[in-house]
Design a protein around this motif. Sequence first.
Motif, PDB file in Angstrom:
ATOM      1  N   GLU A  66      44.787 -29.508  -6.412  1.00 30.80           N
ATOM      2  CA  GLU A  66      44.987 -28.283  -5.794  1.00 30.80           C
ATOM      3  C   GLU A  66      44.300 -27.067  -5.931  1.00 30.80           C
ATOM      4  O   GLU A  66      43.906 -26.447  -5.065  1.00 30.80           O
ATOM      5  N   ASP A  67      44.118 -26.876  -7.238  1.00 29.51           N
ATOM      6  CA  ASP A  67      43.262 -25.693  -7.556  1.00 29.51           C
ATOM      7  C   ASP A  67      41.917 -25.564  -7.189  1.00 29.51           C
ATOM      8  O   ASP A  67      41.401 -24.793  -6.594  1.00 29.51           O
ATOM      9  N   LYS A  72      37.775 -23.867  -3.068  1.00 34.47           N
ATOM     10  CA  LYS A  72      36.909 -23.823  -2.017  1.00 34.47           C
ATOM     11  C   LYS A  72      37.377 -23.269  -0.764  1.00 34.47           C
ATOM     12  O   LYS A  72      36.311 -22.685  -0.014  1.00 34.47           O
ATOM     13  N   LEU A  73      38.518 -23.362  -0.577  1.00 30.71           N
ATOM     14  CA  LEU A  73      39.252 -22.890   0.884  1.00 30.71           C
ATOM     15  C   LEU A  73      39.378 -21.325   0.990  1.00 30.71           C
ATOM     16  O   LEU A  73      39.158 -20.650   1.839  1.00 30.71           O
ATOM     17  N   ASP A  74      39.403 -20.728  -0.490  1.00 27.95           N
ATOM     18  CA  ASP A  74      39.461 -19.303  -0.519  1.00 27.95           C
ATOM     19  C   ASP A  74      38.746 -18.904  -1.850  1.00 27.95           C
ATOM     20  O   ASP A  74      39.250 -18.673  -2.842  1.00 27.95           O
ATOM     21  N   PRO A  75      37.630 -18.784  -1.757  1.00 25.00           N
ATOM     22  CA  PRO A  75      36.622 -18.274  -2.677  1.00 25.00           C
ATOM     23  C   PRO A  75      36.925 -17.038  -3.584  1.00 25.00           C
ATOM     24  O   PRO A  75      36.653 -16.884  -4.829  1.00 25.00           O
TER      25      PRO A  75
END
Length: 82
Positions: A66-67, A72-75
Amino acid sequence: MKTISAEEFDRKFDDGEDISEYVDWSKATRPNLEPVEFTVTLRRGTKLRLERKAKELGVSVDSLLEDWLREKLDPARPSAAE
């Protein structure tokens, strides 16, 4: 707990005033934070490496995945695994 109109509550919030006396925090929720099940198929070697990395960091595989996905989705968001 005190009560006020929605307009007054919004004004106080927007003005940065303390609104805690108007909120029942025991019933407060944050949307989209409930756990959901997600299935991923991996190669055995990848799964083993993932398990080793999670153990090395002292977290569960689920937490690590999850982390990493959040990273990756919110750098711009800091990582908890580092």
